[in-house]
Design an enzyme around this catalytic site. Structure first.
Site, short mmCIF file in Angstrom:
data_model
loop_
_atom_site.label_atom_id
_atom_site.label_comp_id
_atom_site.label_asym_id
_atom_site.label_seq_id
_atom_site.Cartn_x
_atom_site.Cartn_y
_atom_site.Cartn_z
N LYS A 60 2.33 9.72 8.52
CA LYS A 60 2.28 9.22 9.50
C LYS A 60 2.38 9.70 11.34
CE LYS A 60 -1.23 5.70 7.70
NZ LYS A 60 -1.02 4.75 6.87
N PHE B 207 0.86 -1.16 -0.47
CA PHE B 207 -0.16 0.00 -0.05
C PHE B 207 0.74 1.43 -0.17
CE2 PHE B 207 -2.56 3.43 1.52
CZ PHE B 207 -3.52 3.97 1.37
N ASP C 270 9.41 2.36 2.05
CA ASP C 270 8.24 3.57 2.42
C ASP C 270 7.93 3.07 3.62
OD1 ASP C 270 5.27 4.50 2.83
OD2 ASP C 270 4.36 3.42 1.81
#
Ligand SMILES: *Cc1c(COP(=O)(O)O)cnc(C)c1O
Length: 407
Positions: free
Chosen positions: A249, A133, A220
């Protein structure tokens, strides 16, 4: 205040639970009836320092009262300072700031394509992993390895080659047959697809393959970063230097900020005009992220994540392993997955009813825990205990109902 009808004038992009939080404090969220809930997913790996952390609130208040925003047309010492701190931690050289994980990955994808051009490849391609993702923009949903994220948004972009995760021979195979490849983009631990942890040698072997072919290794770390796995970045834990690391995040503990970090020879591929972001690296975001990193470092929260992760993982294994409905319990630091043999989406509502916020992912079979780094040992064990009881009741192993948290 009049309550807004759920989803009335909102685009229907989230299936929201019927619950409204009015305040947060530490690991707890409080609803409009003042019932408290343990946020065991840190609002999806964002609030690693918990909610309303005093040091972060203070940093935001100070910066809001001084200089909340200034355009990237001018010098920005806070942005420089944050870049210094992050490049030092990640053993990279340069930073580009943006506002989300998707944008950070867009930046990485653009850098990879420039790197490919520099190598003389005119259709540069990036290897991406099944189950990955990387975000919701067109480039990052193309890079994502989940059909449901892409469906309906075709045509997808060119320039991506898909490989199974944790499969070195598959990468070797691509290296032999495809001379357009210039980079590999992957999550060092896959989060959204259910806490998938690669074999111990996978990432270092991947590093070696990338070196051999002049490919960029791009991590990532939007979810794994910011202390969650026991080091500030998972790259450090794996003992690897990536050419590019993206994160977002947990970096702002709720204040939007993303960053793409790169080695000098990669970052310098950008020139003025190559890339940009109106809001990226604004003083509010940078002051907040500096306070987040300082808190993580001063309170040794990476070490805490490691310790708490072991504590929770061991408690879960002790309580659940051997049960016929459990297929795996795995984790690194405070990224923990409990994989059941069957889909268990109903567990979210059951947990919520007892005051525990969890999330189910990975084909609806993996209970994902991303607890705050600031948890006490006692709360961590109570959380594990509550979850064990819940899973047992859900699977019909136990009769008694777990009680909700009391004040
Ligand atoms: C959440 C996430 C993203 C997307 O971040 P946004 O801030 O929602 O754009 C990208 N990669 C990973 C690994 C993520 O977990």
């Amino acid at each position: 205040m009049k309550k807004r009808m759920p989803d009335s004038s909102l685009m229907n992009t989230y299936g929201r639970l019927p619950i409204q939080f009015t305040r947060g404090e530490g690991i707890w969220l409080y609803d409009d009836h003042d019932r408290k809930y343990l946020d065991a997913i840190s609002s999806i790996a964002v609030c690693g320092l918990g909610h309303n952390h005093p040091a972060i609130t203070y940093a935001i208040q100070q910066q809001a009262a001084t200089l909340p925003f200034v355009a990237n047309l001018y010098q920005n010492p806070l942005q420089e300072q944050l870049a210094n701190v992050l490049t030092h931690i990640s053993r990279t050289d340069q930073a580009f700031f943006c506002n989300s994980g998707s944008e950070a990955n867009e930046t990485a994808i653009k850098l990879a394509r420039l790197h490919g051009r520099k190598l003389g490849i005119d259709q540069p391609s990036i290897i991406v992993m099944n189950g990955a993702f990387h975000g919701r923009t067109i480039a990052t949903l193309t890079a994502t390895g989940q059909r449901e994220v892409q469906a309906g948004f075709e045509p997808l972009l060119h320039g991506f080659v898909r490989a199974p995760y944790n499969d070195l021979p598959a990468i070797q195979q691509i290296a032999k047959g495809n001379h357009n490849v210039c980079a590999v983009l992957l999550e060092p631990i896959q989060g959204e697809s259910g806490i998938q942890i690669p074999d111990p040698n996978y990432l270092s072997e991947l590093r070696a393959i990338c070196d051999q072919h002049n490919w960029l290794l791009m991590f990532d770390e939007v979810q794994t970063g910011n202390g969650r796995t026991g080091e500030y970045f998972y790259a450090q834990k794996a003992g690897i230097e990536a050419d590019v690391i993206t994160t977002a995040k947990g970096l702002g503990n709720g204040f939007p900020i993303g960053v793409c970090l790169a080695k000098e020879q990669v970052g310098e591929l950008f020139q003025p005009g190559s890339h940009g972001s109106t809001f990226g690296g604004n003083p509010m975001a940078c002051a907040t992220a500096l306070a987040v990193i300082e808190t993580i470092q001063n309170q040794k929260l990476c070490e805490r994540a490691d310790y708490l992760g072991d504590l929770i993982l061991n408690a879960l294994k002790e309580g659940l392993l051997g049960s016929y409905y459990i297929s795996d319990i795995r984790g690194t630091g405070l990224m923990i997955g409990i994989e059941l043999k069957e889909p268990c989406p109903e567990l979210v509502a059951l947990a919520k009813a007892t005051g525990l916020l969890i999330n189910i992912t990975g084909d609806q079979r993996v209970i994902r825990l991303l607890p705050p780094l600031i948890m006490s040992n006692q709360d961590a064990l109570k959380m594990a205990d509550k979850l064990i009881k819940l899973i047992k009741i859900y699977m019909g192993d136990e009769r008694s109902t777990p009680r909700r948290w009391t004040h």
